[in-house]
Design a protein around this motif. Sequence first.
Motif: not given
Length: 157
Positions: A88-89, A92, A131, A133-134, A140-141
């Motif tokens: 996870m980032d 963010e 990374y 997103k959750e 991530k894209d």
Amino acid sequence: MILIIFDTVFGNTGKVAGMLKEALTQKGEAVEMVSIAQVTENNFPSADMIIFGSPTRAFRPTPNMQSFVRAFKGLLKDKKVACFDTRMDVVEVNNKFLTFMAKHFGYANDFFMKAFKKAHAQIVCEPGNFYVKEQAGPLKDDTQTLVQAWAEKLLSK
């Protein structure tokens, strides 16, 4: 031949391993991708480079990956190695506690790098950090682009 050994919890690290295999294969490399549950010491002799991938769980690789690396670190001596993790980032997430913990305890890649140095392996490049997103994903894209760029770094050494 490049050997990618990975573990995955929610499937994200497996997806990154697959993207990496595809990127390296497109560059003309022979690649074998094996999950931690299927790998044996017989996979090691034919590998010119070994890449380890794990999700970061409790600031380390999965327990299965930790056990495997400890058990087979003798086979890494003088081997070309690299590693990547999914995480996870913390920027963010913007959670002070998580940021503090990550700063002090690190990620899966930190474990790998210490193990590689103790095993006297040849680290070919800086670890790849990918990374989600959750916690359960998705990735991530920009992951595909980042994996391709990291594959270039792996081969440039």
